[in-house]
Design an enzyme around this catalytic site. Sequence first.
Site, short mmCIF file in Angstrom:
data_model
loop_
_atom_site.label_atom_id
_atom_site.label_comp_id
_atom_site.label_asym_id
_atom_site.label_seq_id
_atom_site.Cartn_x
_atom_site.Cartn_y
_atom_site.Cartn_z
N HIS A 285 0.87 -1.18 0.00
CA HIS A 285 0.00 0.00 0.00
C HIS A 285 0.90 1.23 0.00
O HIS A 285 1.56 1.52 1.00
CB HIS A 285 -0.92 0.00 1.22
CG HIS A 285 -1.95 -1.07 1.20
ND1 HIS A 285 -2.53 -1.58 2.35
CD2 HIS A 285 -2.51 -1.75 0.16
CE1 HIS A 285 -3.41 -2.52 2.02
NE2 HIS A 285 -3.40 -2.63 0.69
N GLU B 83 1.27 4.02 2.84
CA GLU B 83 1.60 3.61 4.20
C GLU B 83 3.11 3.62 4.37
O GLU B 83 3.77 2.58 4.50
CB GLU B 83 0.98 2.24 4.48
CG GLU B 83 -0.55 2.28 4.42
CD GLU B 83 -1.22 0.91 4.50
OE1 GLU B 83 -0.49 -0.10 4.59
OE2 GLU B 83 -2.45 0.87 4.45
N HIS C 23 2.64 -2.68 7.20
CA HIS C 23 1.56 -1.79 6.76
C HIS C 23 1.43 -0.60 7.70
O HIS C 23 2.12 -0.52 8.72
CB HIS C 23 0.23 -2.55 6.72
CG HIS C 23 0.09 -3.49 5.57
ND1 HIS C 23 -0.80 -3.29 4.54
CD2 HIS C 23 0.73 -4.65 5.28
CE1 HIS C 23 -0.70 -4.27 3.67
NE2 HIS C 23 0.23 -5.11 4.10
N GLU D 210 0.72 -3.91 11.46
CA GLU D 210 0.05 -2.62 11.30
C GLU D 210 0.68 -1.61 12.26
O GLU D 210 0.66 -1.80 13.47
CB GLU D 210 -1.45 -2.76 11.61
CG GLU D 210 -2.20 -3.70 10.69
CD GLU D 210 -2.55 -3.05 9.35
OE1 GLU D 210 -2.22 -1.86 9.18
OE2 GLU D 210 -3.15 -3.73 8.51
#
Length: 740
Positions: free
Chosen positions: A300, A303, A396, A468
């Site tokens: 992504h 990010e 991420h 994350e």
Amino acid sequence: MFPALETDLKQETLPDPYEDFMHHHLQYYGYFKEWVPPQPEYFYQPTGDEKVPEIVGEEQGTAVYQLDSVPTEGAYFTSSRIGGKRGIIKELAVTLQGPEDNTLLFESRFESGNLQKAVRVGIYEYELTLRTDLYTDKHTQWFYFRVQNTRKDVTYRFTIVNLLKPKSLYAVGMKPLMYSQLDAITYNIGWRREGQEIKYYKNTTDDGQQPLYCLTWTVQFPHDQDTCFFAHFYPYTYTDLQCYLLSIANNPIQSQFCKLRALCRSLAGNTVYLLTITNPSRTPQEAAAKKAVVLSARVHPGESNGSWIMKGFLDFILSNSPDAQLLRDIFVFKVIPMLNPDGVIVGNYRCSLAGRDLNRHYKTVLKDSFPCIWYAKNMIKRLLEEREVLLYCDFHGHSRKNNIFLYGCNSNSRKHWLHERVFPLMLSKNAPDKFSFDSCNFKVQKCKEGTGRVVMWRMGIINSYTMESTFGGSTLGSKRDTHFTVEDLKSLGYHVCDTILDFCDPDQTKYTQCLQELKELLQQEIHKKLNNLGQDMDLEGSWSDIPLSDIESSTSGSDSSLSDGLPAHLLNLADELNQKAMLKKPKKKRLQTRKQRNEQYQKNYLMRELKLTENNTPGRARFPPTLQKQPTFLKNPENSSSSIMRNEKPRLNETQLSGRDKGTSLDPPLTSLVLPKNKDITQSKKPGFTASCSPKRSTNSSLGPAPDVKPNWPKTRYPATRKDRTPMVAYPSLHIYTYP
């Protein structure tokens, strides 16, 4: 010495609307230094009196900057590269009328920049529209733009008007980032959190489409006539990565154990790099016994926090710290630091140039449309045939939760029940002020089946995770209510290394301690769930049979349906093919029943009999022909044997295994190497305990970042038992290989 990488750095070009501005941007780019604020940057504390500006748009304001949504001329895939298309850049900002004109000059046509339009709605107020991910109408989250012609001690207000997420960390205290060029030159100050009167709210303008949300904040610039940048998070561009990799390639020590190659080319032709990091082994048997760890980031593109964690990991694993050397001795690290370079370059938040979320397409067979994902999965598949993969982790960023946490997958094996949770729990103990185990989730949802985490888990990697990291900061320990800096994120990369050593320590004390703690935590969670349901149950002896998926809630990730489907550039072709198929629908031949086939056979047989009767001479014996069908598998035994042999995968011979001592690389290009599946090494083994794993060499690393807070378990180090090593084998020079 490294022509392929140098070519990438010098000749690749920027996306079409982002032309020669890169030349001007580099004047400021050199000042983007890593800088740690001397004091913690606390969250903004809402007062409740924040202004909610009414969105007025161009009807009552003046557009001072506006870009086309997508490049309209030329091949957009082949012009989204670093370096800039040659030519004169079109001036999109307004022209100042004189020194008293205080209009801000906006710009975003640089690498990773994202700003579609700026409308001046007051003397010092501007409404900003972000560009959606290219070839989509969604995914507005990442922003990165420049302003010039600033005035000191004046309060400016910026309002982004087209965000799509109903919830955001901006609503709970997160501040935007600002960078001042004059501060960087004069005081060596880098990116810092700035902003007051921060408010995240719903856009009341109803255009009949999807609901939009606004982010507004005020700021005072530190200097007159300054050049400043604003960003959603600390930028980390493709050029940043290439400069970092070039420094590794030019390092005579690091190049002995870090091999750089091109995994593939993206849709725009940008190189997706693959690093193989491991110390040279003394024997082929020692090399074959090493387990693998696979890490990746920036699938992504918006990010960027994933890149900073990756940089921290690489800084440590490539250092001369004793723990780093030990990790290189016992593991082979496969690292893909930027999976989606196209998206990073053009300033996308979530998608590639196919207009799709790559982290929903790991099951794809469309190699040409999703090359980065296809080649990454293929590389891991081949790696699994060669050796056991202990850990897979994809880095991420998260826009709605603070702290850092992992998403994993529940093991269905009773033998390894809860084992996939041990690594996250250990990581939370090693980084207690940054990593939250309570925020971790291990439920596999149907909509996440195409993610890297789930696909790698189904391929046999038990410890398969998505890490994350928040765009905001920490709510834990000594860092409570403060924003993360780049050093905080880089330290997580070190903690990943530290936790891998704890996870694989031959002394299983920490592992069994964590496993027991997990069982107790799960018992408490089950009791809590049952109490909420008003049920009472004796869990002694039976609680472990309750499916873990029934206990956990779903993850709060993004809706995968937003980016599912064919690549954007194939949608028109698919529609045309579907229409042609509907117009030219061939009539299906009616299938015969067995009775009809038998009748037809009898009819044909009688016709042949009649024909033979008419043609035979008198007195000659007439017999019906004998019909015998030779079995197809006996027609050509040689061909059958060869076809079976072709399906077998070639095995490594002794020459190949020892080839590294004759000047070949430790890990030859995968184009010429297909390894057999080693039946002696399976993923069903208990993770973390192998005879080949050695304990940590030291607790203190002078070169690696030390944890800010000591873990709440005893960090007992067991003395190393490794024998004295023979002098390091002369390792061949580093080369850049290209995948097919």
